[in-house]
Design a protein around this motif. Structure first.
Motif, PDB file in Angstrom:
ATOM      1  N   THR A  18       0.840  -1.197   0.000  1.00 23.40           N
ATOM      2  CA  THR A  18       0.000   0.000   0.000  1.00 23.40           C
ATOM      3  C   THR A  18       0.876   1.248   0.000  1.00 23.40           C
ATOM      4  O   THR A  18       2.025   1.217   0.457  1.00 23.40           O
ATOM      5  CB  THR A  18      -0.925   0.041   1.236  1.00 23.40           C
ATOM      6  OG1 THR A  18      -0.109  -0.047   2.406  1.00 23.40           O
ATOM      7  CG2 THR A  18      -1.905  -1.122   1.242  1.00 23.40           C
ATOM      8  N   ALA A  19       0.323   2.324  -0.522  1.00 23.38           N
ATOM      9  CA  ALA A  19       1.057   3.587  -0.626  1.00 23.38           C
ATOM     10  C   ALA A  19       1.217   4.214   0.758  1.00 23.38           C
ATOM     11  O   ALA A  19       0.245   4.336   1.500  1.00 23.38           O
ATOM     12  CB  ALA A  19       0.303   4.531  -1.550  1.00 23.38           C
ATOM     13  N   LEU A  20       2.456   4.576   1.097  1.00 18.20           N
ATOM     14  CA  LEU A  20       2.692   5.243   2.387  1.00 18.20           C
ATOM     15  C   LEU A  20       2.450   6.751   2.294  1.00 18.20           C
ATOM     16  O   LEU A  20       2.374   7.447   3.286  1.00 18.20           O
ATOM     17  CB  LEU A  20       4.122   4.978   2.879  1.00 18.20           C
ATOM     18  CG  LEU A  20       4.349   3.631   3.575  1.00 18.20           C
ATOM     19  CD1 LEU A  20       5.817   3.445   3.908  1.00 18.20           C
ATOM     20  CD2 LEU A  20       3.511   3.506   4.835  1.00 18.20           C
ATOM     21  N   HIS A  21       2.397   7.248   1.060  1.00 17.54           N
ATOM     22  CA  HIS A  21       1.991   8.643   0.869  1.00 17.54           C
ATOM     23  C   HIS A  21       1.248   8.719  -0.460  1.00 17.54           C
ATOM     24  O   HIS A  21       1.241   7.736  -1.221  1.00 17.54           O
ATOM     25  CB  HIS A  21       3.202   9.584   0.905  1.00 17.54           C
ATOM     26  CG  HIS A  21       4.236   9.301  -0.146  1.00 17.54           C
ATOM     27  ND1 HIS A  21       4.062   9.618  -1.473  1.00 17.54           N
ATOM     28  CD2 HIS A  21       5.453   8.708  -0.070  1.00 17.54           C
ATOM     29  CE1 HIS A  21       5.134   9.250  -2.152  1.00 17.54           C
ATOM     30  NE2 HIS A  21       5.998   8.690  -1.338  1.00 17.54           N
ATOM     31  N   ALA A  22       0.627   9.848  -0.731  1.00 15.93           N
ATOM     32  CA  ALA A  22      -0.119   9.981  -1.982  1.00 15.93           C
ATOM     33  C   ALA A  22       0.852  10.030  -3.165  1.00 15.93           C
ATOM     34  O   ALA A  22       1.947  10.582  -3.055  1.00 15.93           O
ATOM     35  CB  ALA A  22      -0.963  11.250  -1.932  1.00 15.93           C
ATOM     36  N   PHE A  23       0.455   9.415  -4.290  1.00 18.31           N
ATOM     37  CA  PHE A  23       1.244   9.501  -5.518  1.00 18.31           C
ATOM     38  C   PHE A  23       0.423  10.234  -6.571  1.00 18.31           C
ATOM     39  O   PHE A  23      -0.669   9.767  -6.932  1.00 18.31           O
ATOM     40  CB  PHE A  23       1.595   8.105  -6.037  1.00 18.31           C
ATOM     41  CG  PHE A  23       2.605   7.377  -5.207  1.00 18.31           C
ATOM     42  CD1 PHE A  23       3.965   7.600  -5.380  1.00 18.31           C
ATOM     43  CD2 PHE A  23       2.205   6.462  -4.245  1.00 18.31           C
ATOM     44  CE1 PHE A  23       4.901   6.935  -4.608  1.00 18.31           C
ATOM     45  CE2 PHE A  23       3.133   5.789  -3.465  1.00 18.31           C
ATOM     46  CZ  PHE A  23       4.487   6.031  -3.649  1.00 18.31           C
ATOM     47  N   PRO A  24       0.904  11.378  -7.080  1.00 19.34           N
ATOM     48  CA  PRO A  24       0.166  12.054  -8.143  1.00 19.34           C
ATOM     49  C   PRO A  24       0.210  11.241  -9.436  1.00 19.34           C
ATOM     50  O   PRO A  24       1.122  10.437  -9.632  1.00 19.34           O
ATOM     51  CB  PRO A  24       0.911  13.381  -8.337  1.00 19.34           C
ATOM     52  CG  PRO A  24       2.000  13.414  -7.328  1.00 19.34           C
ATOM     53  CD  PRO A  24       2.139  12.068  -6.717  1.00 19.34           C
ATOM     54  N   LYS A  25      -0.773  11.435 -10.296  1.00 22.19           N
ATOM     55  CA  LYS A  25      -0.823  10.789 -11.614  1.00 22.19           C
ATOM     56  C   LYS A  25       0.518  10.949 -12.332  1.00 22.19           C
ATOM     57  O   LYS A  25       1.104  12.025 -12.290  1.00 22.19           O
ATOM     58  CB  LYS A  25      -1.949  11.432 -12.428  1.00 22.19           C
ATOM     59  CG  LYS A  25      -2.200  10.763 -13.755  1.00 22.19           C
ATOM     60  CD  LYS A  25      -3.390  11.405 -14.457  1.00 22.19           C
ATOM     61  CE  LYS A  25      -3.574  10.797 -15.831  1.00 22.19           C
ATOM     62  NZ  LYS A  25      -4.743  11.330 -16.515  1.00 22.19           N
ATOM     63  N   LYS A  26       0.984   9.870 -12.953  1.00 20.91           N
ATOM     64  CA  LYS A  26       2.221   9.828 -13.752  1.00 20.91           C
ATOM     65  C   LYS A  26       3.492   9.813 -12.915  1.00 20.91           C
ATOM     66  O   LYS A  26       4.594   9.811 -13.471  1.00 20.91           O
ATOM     67  CB  LYS A  26       2.297  11.001 -14.756  1.00 20.91           C
ATOM     68  CG  LYS A  26       1.207  10.960 -15.813  1.00 20.91           C
ATOM     69  CD  LYS A  26       1.798  10.873 -17.193  1.00 20.91           C
ATOM     70  CE  LYS A  26       0.740  10.543 -18.216  1.00 20.91           C
ATOM     71  NZ  LYS A  26       1.241  10.423 -19.543  1.00 20.91           N
ATOM     72  N   SER A  27       3.375   9.837 -11.590  1.00 20.82           N
ATOM     73  CA  SER A  27       4.605   9.824 -10.791  1.00 20.82           C
ATOM     74  C   SER A  27       5.144   8.397 -10.689  1.00 20.82           C
ATOM     75  O   SER A  27       4.403   7.422 -10.827  1.00 20.82           O
ATOM     76  CB  SER A  27       4.365  10.406  -9.396  1.00 20.82           C
ATOM     77  OG  SER A  27       3.452   9.608  -8.681  1.00 20.82           O
ATOM     78  N   GLU A  28       6.458   8.308 -10.438  1.00 20.84           N
ATOM     79  CA  GLU A  28       7.115   7.010 -10.325  1.00 20.84           C
ATOM     80  C   GLU A  28       6.893   6.458  -8.926  1.00 20.84           C
ATOM     81  O   GLU A  28       7.113   7.158  -7.942  1.00 20.84           O
ATOM     82  CB  GLU A  28       8.621   7.186 -10.590  1.00 20.84           C
ATOM     83  CG  GLU A  28       9.376   5.896 -10.433  1.00 20.84           C
ATOM     84  CD  GLU A  28      10.887   6.093 -10.346  1.00 20.84           C
ATOM     85  OE1 GLU A  28      11.418   7.037 -10.956  1.00 20.84           O
ATOM     86  OE2 GLU A  28      11.527   5.283  -9.644  1.00 20.84           O
ATOM     87  N   ILE A  29       6.442   5.222  -8.859  1.00 26.59           N
ATOM     88  CA  ILE A  29       6.231   4.600  -7.547  1.00 26.59           C
ATOM     89  C   ILE A  29       7.457   3.793  -7.146  1.00 26.59           C
ATOM     90  O   ILE A  29       7.979   3.956  -6.062  1.00 26.59           O
ATOM     91  CB  ILE A  29       4.947   3.744  -7.549  1.00 26.59           C
ATOM     92  CG1 ILE A  29       3.755   4.680  -7.806  1.00 26.59           C
ATOM     93  CG2 ILE A  29       4.783   3.000  -6.231  1.00 26.59           C
ATOM     94  CD1 ILE A  29       2.452   3.994  -8.076  1.00 26.59           C
TER      95      ILE A  29
END
Ligand SMILES: [Zn+2]
Ligand SMILES: [Zn+2]
Length: 312
Positions: A18-29
């Motif tokens: 799960t994401a530990l912080h928000a990821f904006p669209k198109k950002s690298e995870i």
């Protein structure tokens, strides 16, 4: 991964993240490098085997023995030979087997994975004997490994991925054993000795059959801009990302290097599970579920497959 994703275990779906912080669209995870890879015969002529750089036109310098690896320059071929001679004969034999292109890629990828395992276990430090032209003996020292190898990646990372071997059933697992037998026959004995010390032939075949299952459940494909598959790779660092038929992320590959980046398809809020697709999303629900069950052994419970029930 440490400050971007939380990796958890659940009873019914195994590992998930799960994401530990928000990821904006198109950002690298996150990005993962391949542990081992192989390309289709057609694409191989467009990629330098030493640098993994891709070219529009077919390359003219290649290994004349197997005609499976191409190089941008003579210098790269010379550098590459110290490594490539380990796999060259195996590639020739694999190519001669009556297998389709996908199985050949599987065999070549695993051949490379086992060479890496042998190299990790000391093969690189050894001087070894290679028979050339049946009569001539040539002494070669393996000093150079491809510069694209991520040396932090080890066989243990590949081995930590799920294989689902118990779910294959005896018939399907035995078919993998037969592929493993062919791989053993194709590979140089010295490599197998280093990669699987203290293992007898039966044990090596069993371990390789499981590695084949592991490859099948975890490999990523490389594709041309037109959508044709050009290769496949095992990329342990991103293999724990689960499937959804309505994924919030996509996998994007980069050359040279063949790394794969998981990129957000839309804004992802903190705490949401990161998902990609394992199947063709244009298939209908029945076909998607059938494909996922057959190949990955799970019943998809995603929001597209199991829409939330309306309140009455
Ligand atoms: Zn060759
Ligand atoms: Zn689904």
């Amino acid at each position: 991964v440490k400050n971007k994703l939380q990796i958890l275990n659940s009873d019914n779906q195994g590992r998930f993240s799960t994401a530990l912080h928000a990821f904006p669209k198109k950002s690298e995870i996150l990005t993962g490098n391949p542990y081992a890879y192989a390309f289709t015969k057609r694409f191989a002529s467009h990629i330098c085997a030493w640098t993994l750089e891709v070219f529009d036109k077919p390359l003219q310098i290649y290994c004349s023995h197997c005609k499976e690896v191409y190089y941008e320059s003579e210098e790269n071929r010379a550098n590459g030979f110290a490594y490539h001679h380990q796999e060259c004969r195996a590639f020739q034999k694999i190519h001669a087997y009556p297998l389709n292109s996908s199985y050949k890629m599987l065999m070549k990828t695993l051949c490379r994975a086992v060479i890496r395992k042998a190299w990790e276990q000391g093969l690189s430090k050894q001087t070894q004997i290679q028979k050339c032209n049946k009569t001539q003996l040539k002494y070669l020292e393996i000093i150079e490994v491809p510069p694209t190898w991520d040396k932090n990646l080890k066989w243990k990372h590949f081995e930590s991925l799920v294989s689902n071997r118990d779910q294959y059933g005896i018939l399907r697992f035995n078919a993998r054993k037969r592929l493993a037998e062919r791989l053993v026959k194709a590979m140089p004995a010295l490599i197998l000795e280093y990669a699987f010390p203290k293992s007898d032939a039966e044990d090596i075949i069993d371990q390789l059959a499981e590695a084949i299952c592991r490859y099948e459940c975890n490999c990523f494909g490389y594709f041309s801009p037109k959508g044709d598959q050009t290769g496949a790779a095992v990329i342990p660092g991103i293999s724990f990302i689960n499937h959804s038929c309505a994924p919030n992320s996509d996998s994007i590959f980069y050359f040279p290097g063949g790394s794969i980046t998981i990129q957000a398809l839309r804004d992802i809020p903190e705490g949401e599970e990161i998902t990609i697709t394992y199947c063709d999303l244009s298939l209908n629900k029945k076909d998607r579920q059938k494909y996922l069950k057959h190949n990955y052994f799970f019943d998809c419970q995603c929001l597209r497959c199991v829409p939330p029930k309306k309140l009455k």
